[in-house]
Motif scaffolding. Sequence first.
Motif, short mmCIF file in Angstrom:
data_model
loop_
_atom_site.label_atom_id
_atom_site.label_comp_id
_atom_site.label_asym_id
_atom_site.label_seq_id
_atom_site.Cartn_x
_atom_site.Cartn_y
_atom_site.Cartn_z
N ILE A 37 -4.68 14.67 -9.27
CA ILE A 37 -5.05 13.86 -8.16
C ILE A 37 -5.87 12.69 -8.38
O ILE A 37 -5.72 11.70 -8.03
N LEU A 38 -7.19 13.07 -9.06
CA LEU A 38 -8.26 12.07 -9.15
C LEU A 38 -7.96 11.11 -10.28
O LEU A 38 -8.34 10.05 -10.15
N LEU A 39 -7.21 11.71 -11.35
CA LEU A 39 -6.33 10.73 -12.12
C LEU A 39 -5.68 9.43 -11.72
O LEU A 39 -5.62 8.31 -11.95
N PHE A 40 -4.86 10.01 -10.85
CA PHE A 40 -3.93 9.00 -9.72
C PHE A 40 -4.73 8.10 -9.21
O PHE A 40 -4.58 6.98 -9.13
N VAL A 41 -5.73 8.65 -8.44
CA VAL A 41 -6.64 7.96 -7.62
C VAL A 41 -7.39 6.74 -8.47
O VAL A 41 -7.47 5.79 -8.23
N LEU A 268 -11.40 -16.12 -0.26
CA LEU A 268 -11.19 -15.44 -1.75
C LEU A 268 -11.10 -13.87 -1.72
O LEU A 268 -11.83 -13.54 -1.12
N GLU A 269 -10.21 -13.36 -2.64
CA GLU A 269 -10.45 -11.78 -2.69
C GLU A 269 -10.50 -11.45 -4.38
O GLU A 269 -9.69 -12.03 -5.01
N ASN A 270 -11.49 -10.85 -4.73
CA ASN A 270 -11.80 -10.50 -6.16
C ASN A 270 -10.62 -9.79 -6.61
O ASN A 270 -9.79 -9.03 -5.78
N VAL A 271 -10.10 -10.10 -7.87
CA VAL A 271 -8.89 -9.77 -8.39
C VAL A 271 -8.79 -8.16 -8.51
O VAL A 271 -7.67 -7.53 -8.57
N ARG A 272 -10.13 -7.33 -8.62
CA ARG A 272 -10.23 -6.11 -8.69
C ARG A 272 -9.58 -5.44 -7.26
O ARG A 272 -9.47 -4.28 -7.34
N ASP A 273 -9.69 -6.23 -6.32
CA ASP A 273 -9.57 -5.80 -5.16
C ASP A 273 -8.09 -6.14 -4.39
O ASP A 273 -7.60 -5.73 -3.28
N VAL A 274 -7.30 -6.89 -5.19
CA VAL A 274 -6.08 -7.48 -4.65
C VAL A 274 -5.07 -6.10 -4.59
O VAL A 274 -4.29 -6.06 -3.57
N HIS A 275 -5.04 -5.17 -5.58
CA HIS A 275 -4.06 -4.41 -5.48
C HIS A 275 -4.09 -3.26 -4.28
O HIS A 275 -3.21 -2.84 -3.72
N LEU A 276 -5.27 -3.12 -3.81
CA LEU A 276 -5.50 -2.17 -2.62
C LEU A 276 -6.04 -3.08 -1.38
O LEU A 276 -6.52 -2.50 -0.29
N GLY A 277 -5.64 -4.17 -1.40
CA GLY A 277 -6.26 -5.06 -0.23
C GLY A 277 -5.27 -4.98 0.87
O GLY A 277 -4.12 -4.60 0.62
N ARG A 278 -5.64 -5.58 1.94
CA ARG A 278 -4.59 -5.74 3.15
C ARG A 278 -3.74 -6.69 2.77
O ARG A 278 -2.63 -6.66 3.59
N PHE A 279 -3.77 -7.90 2.13
CA PHE A 279 -3.00 -9.01 1.84
C PHE A 279 -1.73 -8.51 0.60
O PHE A 279 -2.14 -8.33 -0.56
N GLN A 280 -0.81 -8.16 0.99
CA GLN A 280 0.43 -7.61 0.16
C GLN A 280 1.69 -8.25 0.34
O GLN A 280 2.54 -7.98 -0.51
N GLU A 281 1.96 -9.26 1.34
CA GLU A 281 3.18 -9.76 1.28
C GLU A 281 3.23 -11.14 0.23
O GLU A 281 2.13 -11.76 -0.05
N GLY A 282 4.31 -11.02 -0.56
CA GLY A 282 4.48 -11.88 -1.51
C GLY A 282 3.94 -11.55 -2.78
O GLY A 282 3.57 -12.43 -3.69
N ALA A 283 3.29 -10.29 -2.88
CA ALA A 283 2.70 -9.69 -4.12
C ALA A 283 3.63 -9.64 -5.28
O ALA A 283 4.82 -9.57 -5.29
N GLY A 287 1.54 -3.15 -3.85
CA GLY A 287 0.32 -2.55 -3.83
C GLY A 287 0.10 -1.38 -3.37
O GLY A 287 1.16 -0.61 -3.06
N ASN A 288 -0.91 -0.78 -3.08
CA ASN A 288 -1.41 0.72 -2.43
C ASN A 288 -2.30 0.53 -1.31
O ASN A 288 -3.02 -0.28 -1.19
N ASP A 289 -2.16 1.72 -0.66
CA ASP A 289 -3.14 1.75 0.53
C ASP A 289 -4.35 2.56 0.15
O ASP A 289 -4.32 3.58 -0.40
N ARG A 290 -5.51 1.77 0.49
CA ARG A 290 -6.95 2.38 0.04
C ARG A 290 -7.14 3.65 0.92
O ARG A 290 -7.78 4.48 0.32
N SER A 291 -6.85 3.71 2.05
CA SER A 291 -7.12 4.81 2.74
C SER A 291 -6.30 5.91 2.45
O SER A 291 -6.90 7.16 2.56
N THR A 292 -5.10 5.53 1.90
CA THR A 292 -4.32 6.83 1.52
C THR A 292 -4.90 7.38 0.27
O THR A 292 -4.82 8.70 0.01
N LEU A 293 -5.20 6.67 -0.68
CA LEU A 293 -5.87 6.95 -1.84
C LEU A 293 -7.04 7.93 -1.64
O LEU A 293 -7.25 8.88 -2.42
N ASN A 768 -2.83 8.15 13.12
CA ASN A 768 -3.43 6.67 12.44
C ASN A 768 -2.33 6.38 11.37
O ASN A 768 -2.35 5.16 11.33
N TRP A 769 -1.78 7.34 10.68
CA TRP A 769 -1.03 6.87 9.80
C TRP A 769 0.41 6.58 10.23
O TRP A 769 0.89 5.49 9.90
#
Length: 818
Positions: A37-41, A268-283, A287-293, A768-769
């Motif tokens: 699981i931690l490898l996936f996270v 501006l959003e750092n590229v390292r945070d794009v995948h888990l960020g709130r902005f996912q339309e037009g990606a 992306g993935n959900d930070r809270s789920t991970l 919440n989910w």
Amino acid sequence: MWRNYLTVGFRAFAKNKTYTFVNIFGLTLGFAACVLILLFVRHHFSYDAWLPNAERTYQVQSERVATDEPPSFLQRTFYPVAAGLRRDFPEVEAVTALWQTRSIVQQNGQSTYAPMVMADESFFDVLNLPLVRGDRQTALGGADSLVLTETEARKYFGNEDPMGRTLTIARNGVTAVLRVTGVLRDLPDNSHIRLAMVSRISGSVFPDNPQAMERWNSVPAYVYVRLRPGADPAAINARLPAWEERVIPVDTVGPGQMSRAKRWALHLENVRDVHLGRFQEGAMTPGNDRSTLLAFAVVAILILGIACVNFVNLTTARATQRAREVALRKVLGAMRRQLIAQFLGEAVLMAFVALLLALALVELTLPALSAFLDDRLTLVYVGEGGVLPAMFGLALVVGLIGGLYPAFYLSGFSSAAVLKAGQVTGTRASSRLRTLLVVAQFSVSICLIICTAVIYLQTQYVRNADAGYDREGLIVVENLGRAQVVPVAQTIRDQVARLPGVVAVGRGDLTPADEGRSTTFVTVPGRTEPVGIGIYGVDENFFGAMGIEVVAGRAFSTRFGGDDATVAFSNEAPPNPAANVVLSVAGARQLGYRSPQEAIGKQFRSDAVTLTVVGVVADVQYRSMRDEMEPILYYMTGTGHGSLVVRYASRSAAAPTEQIRRIWQSNAPDVPFEAVFVANVVAELYDADEARGYVFAAAALLAIAIGCLGLYALAAFTAERRTKEIGLRKVLGARTRDILRLLMWQFSKPVIIANLIAWPIAWWVMTNWLAGFNERISLSPVLFVGAGLVALVIAAATIASHAVRIARANPIIALRYE
């Protein structure tokens, strides 16, 4: 000394094989699950961290902030933003603007699609992607430049040197020959950037790009900036609102225009945070959900914690069996710190044995897990990203934590009391601790069972929920709007409509699972501010082909001249143009009409066009159920549609698809045929949720399995300790069922208490989910009671064999015990 400790430890393991197996097997499962699981996270948290200068590289994202529209969080923005940031922000070192498209590659008489990024010449200055051939300074220097990835280069040129070779690219009706000027190393999976080839956008051979880069009426560009060392991105974000007010023009908006500054906010959003960020339309990539991970990480730790609980439980339970050993060692001169070191050493040794077995188990299961999650998970032992040091540290910590209480508990026995009585009956505190740990184990297990059930039921619900149209028997043929296809689109539509088994054929700009959005702002009488609403063109057969119900008024028809809005929305529109439109129920409500019937006949304006409502259709959820229902304005046009919608009567999809393919290839041979089954693409929208559900299910099973292992061994120990008590009870008249009830109740109480703890936690987490879905199930008490009963039944089945065996034992043998 240490050799003696090892000898004593191995003897203790061999003497108590059941407990040793339960502890090692439970720890092995706990370690393996935790590592997987931690490898996936870690994989998802590592996105784009490999990119050079990632800490200074940012994506410009756009948030639509109008209060009268569904919110949008886009990873794209306006093209002119790139030039504006370069001009007005000295902290910006370099800027690049990209346009992601799918172009047609023509080679050897074959046409294929390839994902292309069109970028300016500063692309490699900002995104320092690794080139294996060519020079990053000149790779995009020419108008006909083309950079391929290694995979694409092998696809078109095999093992030959691709440098200087040419490919024919068709886009927007323009065919151009591009020259390979560079080869990119294939990007790793943990990147939000996806591309197969890169070509020039400014000054390129495709003529529409210079005009596109000056428009403020749409947000199609991926803009990236690299800041100067020491620049503060938070300070830039704070200055952006004032800059937007000054720079972005405020126009009277028309169809598809989204240029009003007050409706858009950039940041501006750092590229390292794009995948888990709130902005996912037009990606570019999902992306993935930070809270789920983070939830997965917590689950991994909880599973490992359950395995540690087993160890503490069983070691303290076995204390009475080792009491005489401890007393004799003390009499022979052993000091307490030596006994503590021995028992801690045994615990650490057991943890390291379990770790080695767990790593072997991870190696066996990792390929299957990677394929299931569609992630390239790798296990590296040493070097960059190596897990071995961390795993050895984790095993040491687990061993110390798991053995800490037992070590101090066992080493604290009184030698005189033990040798006098011949045994230790155990303290009330240790019994309470074991009960508390069993409660904790089953609280986690029950909580995971509930989460698994809710995720499964919600996924099934959204996959089968009424989306406002009929999914079955529906095919969507893509690329109808390509320049090569537009002249023959009507011919293709007519020929497909005549196929046997085809019930209806329509054309439209919006189809199921389509992420594209088009918005206009209309002026409604009686309202001071323009109102935002989605706008999409369809033909007269679209609603019938989709199976969309007309709620009020009528659908479009060529029998009514005012229905065709092609000319009204074109550049050749006459003075005071007018057109009829159809609203969705949400669209009618968005414009302020209290009912669909009230909207019929009402007029409003979009730019210079007067629009009259002639019909209202049911709401359609074209996208995921996670998205808000989009208010929609439909207008009728006979040209320029993006897709063909085909409804067929037969449940066998292969025959009509192949016939449609032949019609397509005979009319548009240079454009590859591409069609999807709506039922399939809608199901794919929820694949990620289903995968998460399976992970939670696996975690729940592991938690229950590990907990039951400990409960099984604990029940065996308890049954053994209470042998004489059970014998006396039977002599005094207790029946077998009375003994069974006594033992079952002893182990059922912790599970019942665990339910009371797990239920509110699971309710809070799942509430919440579920809040992330526009349509969702209700949390029925049946789910919680059912999960509790499942855990209770599993616990009862685990201890049943011990309970039955001791309840049926001959009381004479029991009274001779010890």
